[in-house]
Write a protein that holds these residues in place. Structure first.
Motif, PDB file in Angstrom:
ATOM      1  N   GLN A 237       5.792  -4.601  -5.488  1.00  0.00           N
ATOM      2  CA  GLN A 237       6.446  -5.398  -4.454  1.00  0.00           C
ATOM      3  C   GLN A 237       6.718  -6.813  -4.958  1.00  0.00           C
ATOM      4  O   GLN A 237       7.768  -7.398  -4.677  1.00  0.00           O
TER       5      GLN A 237
ATOM      6  N   ASP B 290      -7.689   6.867  -7.727  1.00  0.00           N
ATOM      7  CA  ASP B 290      -6.258   6.996  -7.457  1.00  0.00           C
ATOM      8  C   ASP B 290      -5.801   6.001  -6.394  1.00  0.00           C
ATOM      9  O   ASP B 290      -4.736   5.391  -6.506  1.00  0.00           O
TER      10      ASP B 290
ATOM     11  N   ASP C 153       4.889   5.233  -5.377  1.00  0.00           N
ATOM     12  CA  ASP C 153       5.214   4.947  -6.768  1.00  0.00           C
ATOM     13  C   ASP C 153       4.312   5.734  -7.721  1.00  0.00           C
ATOM     14  O   ASP C 153       4.799   6.347  -8.687  1.00  0.00           O
ATOM     15  N   GLN C 154       3.042   5.743  -7.461  1.00  0.00           N
ATOM     16  CA  GLN C 154       2.140   6.516  -8.317  1.00  0.00           C
ATOM     17  C   GLN C 154       2.462   7.996  -8.244  1.00  0.00           C
ATOM     18  O   GLN C 154       2.428   8.708  -9.254  1.00  0.00           O
TER      19      GLN C 154
ATOM     20  N   LEU D 129       0.831  -1.205   0.000  1.00  0.00           N
ATOM     21  CA  LEU D 129       0.000   0.000   0.000  1.00  0.00           C
ATOM     22  C   LEU D 129       0.866   1.256   0.000  1.00  0.00           C
ATOM     23  O   LEU D 129       0.643   2.186  -0.786  1.00  0.00           O
TER      24      LEU D 129
ATOM     25  N   THR E 173       4.194   1.644  -0.765  1.00  0.00           N
ATOM     26  CA  THR E 173       5.019   1.818  -1.956  1.00  0.00           C
ATOM     27  C   THR E 173       4.152   2.130  -3.165  1.00  0.00           C
ATOM     28  O   THR E 173       4.574   2.850  -4.070  1.00  0.00           O
ATOM     29  N   GLY E 174       2.933   1.622  -3.189  1.00  0.00           N
ATOM     30  CA  GLY E 174       2.038   1.946  -4.289  1.00  0.00           C
ATOM     31  C   GLY E 174       1.716   3.429  -4.324  1.00  0.00           C
ATOM     32  O   GLY E 174       1.746   4.056  -5.387  1.00  0.00           O
ATOM     33  N   LEU E 175       1.430   4.005  -3.168  1.00  0.00           N
ATOM     34  CA  LEU E 175       1.157   5.443  -3.111  1.00  0.00           C
ATOM     35  C   LEU E 175       2.364   6.236  -3.576  1.00  0.00           C
ATOM     36  O   LEU E 175       2.249   7.145  -4.408  1.00  0.00           O
TER      37      LEU E 175
ATOM     38  N   THR F 187      -0.820  -1.172  -8.221  1.00  0.00           N
ATOM     39  CA  THR F 187       0.583  -1.075  -8.635  1.00  0.00           C
ATOM     40  C   THR F 187       1.504  -1.387  -7.466  1.00  0.00           C
ATOM     41  O   THR F 187       2.598  -1.920  -7.668  1.00  0.00           O
ATOM     42  N   GLY F 188       1.076  -1.075  -6.253  1.00  0.00           N
ATOM     43  CA  GLY F 188       1.894  -1.421  -5.092  1.00  0.00           C
ATOM     44  C   GLY F 188       2.071  -2.921  -4.960  1.00  0.00           C
ATOM     45  O   GLY F 188       3.185  -3.409  -4.727  1.00  0.00           O
TER      46      GLY F 188
ATOM     47  N   ALA G 298      -3.063   2.973  -6.888  1.00  0.00           N
ATOM     48  CA  ALA G 298      -1.928   2.847  -5.967  1.00  0.00           C
ATOM     49  C   ALA G 298      -1.875   1.455  -5.349  1.00  0.00           C
ATOM     50  O   ALA G 298      -0.811   0.839  -5.261  1.00  0.00           O
ATOM     51  N   LEU G 299      -3.032   0.961  -4.954  1.00  0.00           N
ATOM     52  CA  LEU G 299      -3.073  -0.358  -4.316  1.00  0.00           C
ATOM     53  C   LEU G 299      -2.603  -1.450  -5.280  1.00  0.00           C
ATOM     54  O   LEU G 299      -1.771  -2.296  -4.934  1.00  0.00           O
TER      55      LEU G 299
ATOM     56  N   TRP H 166      -1.392  11.789  -4.817  1.00  0.00           N
ATOM     57  CA  TRP H 166      -1.473  10.524  -4.087  1.00  0.00           C
ATOM     58  C   TRP H 166      -1.085  10.675  -2.619  1.00  0.00           C
ATOM     59  O   TRP H 166      -1.666  10.024  -1.768  1.00  0.00           O
TER      60      TRP H 166
ATOM     61  N   LEU I 212      -3.644  11.150  -0.025  1.00  0.00           N
ATOM     62  CA  LEU I 212      -4.528  10.024   0.290  1.00  0.00           C
ATOM     63  C   LEU I 212      -4.007   9.194   1.459  1.00  0.00           C
ATOM     64  O   LEU I 212      -4.598   8.174   1.826  1.00  0.00           O
TER      65      LEU I 212
END
Lengths: 213, 213
Positions: B167, B155, A166-167, A160, A162-164, B162-163, B159-160, A178, A181
């Motif tokens: 990983q 968004d 990364d985006q 969660l 790293t996704g935030l 792609t995270g 993020a979720l 992002w 959020l």
DNA sequence: GTCTATAGCTGGATAGAC
DNA sequence: GTCTATCCAGCTATAGAC
């Protein structure tokens, strides 16, 4: 404190100091030109020395990346294991996330080196990597204080966050589309992972495949 | 169908066919050597032609990357906008996630080119990028069918996902340590974003800072 | 369009004097 | 340890004959 590598003579100290200066210059260049654009020639020029001198301190270019990784990992570890002036576990967790995101956003090249595998053949050495493990351990502890103890939930947590990040760095660099959020994402995560409602009944177990570890 | 670029003469068809063959070879090489390791020499050799011939079909190396991006984006769009044989919105959403993750995991180089910005100076052209936008639109539609309509939740959704993928490819390539969390992650997301409980009361509004856009 | 040949450059890494 | 000078490999891209 009597034996071990601690007894740094004057020369060893000078040597380490010179190494640090080269790593300084390397980070400067990487911030300006990008992580992949680092070249030994430019590095030497920036550090005010010549190419062969670089090789007097580092075996290869990979060794320089490794030293850069080591510094970044240490910074990361010190930031994330440092004190948080908050007693409430939930707020403390939130503070740690803000620190993490801030850490990534203030230096994207550092983020790429630490968390993405973008340099062709580079793998950090065990020594350079060790601090990063400590930081992950501290995150595990903060989650545990919030009642989140399942190992898979730690994985969900890292995904969660790293996704935030990364985006954010990929699609809105310099913005906050992002990162704003964060609060909501943490609330969502805690609402799901906190002990109260135990594991949701397995609605969709993967078929086929026998026991796997 | 009478005017426009549709009236492809025989020569134009041959030209496009040759271009496709070069892109084929480029993807082959990239799968073997990595995305950043692509070189025009190797590409020509693999395609059974010589270096100057490559430049008869592509203006530059960036143009080749762009053509590769365009193909990848088209594959992505066709996969994600294709039919799902499921009527239940929630299960359909889950199917789409599985497709997405499968798409990323079966070709990591393609994932890197499409979703990470790892090639130094490369930016996809608008034409090459267009199909990816269509895919995102289809995701928005599937979320809407699940009662998720807030833009910021889209968004959070990207993020979720792609995270999880990030990983997985970074820390457990070939495994399923994060992909097996898909069902749970989607459940967590829907539980939080579905209309029922409206926006959680702002527990932690950022202090200071006046109005911001 | 396709080739041979090569220009022109940049990269990592080293030899050897000092 | 630090320098000058250089090797050698790789790259993108082009000139010019066919």
């Amino acid at each position: 404190m009597l034996n071990g590598p601690a007894t740094t003579g004057w020369r060893e100290a000078r040597h380490q100091s010179a190494r640090q200066a080269i790593v300084d210059a390397a980070w400067e260049l990487v911030h300006e030109e990008g992580l992949a654009a680092l070249s030994i020639r430019d590095l030497a020029k920036r550090a005010g020395i010549t190419t062969p001198t670089v090789y007097a301190y580092f075996e290869s270019k990979q060794a320089i990346y490794d030293a850069m990784f080591g510094r970044a990992a240490t910074e990361f570890s010190e930031l994330m294991t440092g004190p948080f002036d908050d007693d409430d576990p939930a707020r403390l967790l939130l503070s740690s996330v803000r620190r993490f995101v801030e850490f990534c956003m203030t230096d994207v090249a550092r983020y790429q080196l630490l968390f993405q595998r973008t340099i062709p053949g580079f793998e950090p050495s065990a020594e350079s990597y060790a601090p990063a493990v400590r930081a992950l351990e501290s995150a595990r502890g903060r989650l545990a204080h919030n009642g989140v103890t399942e190992p898979r939930h730690l994985d969900l947590w890292t995904a969660l966050l790293t996704g935030l990040v990364d985006q954010q760095v990929s699609n809105d660099p310099g913005g906050d589309r992002w990162t704003r959020l964060i609060d909501e994402a943490v609330a969502m995560f805690l609402a799901h992972c906190r002990p109260g409602p135990t594991a949701p009944v397995g609605t969709s177990r993967s078929p086929t495949r026998g026991a796997r570890r």
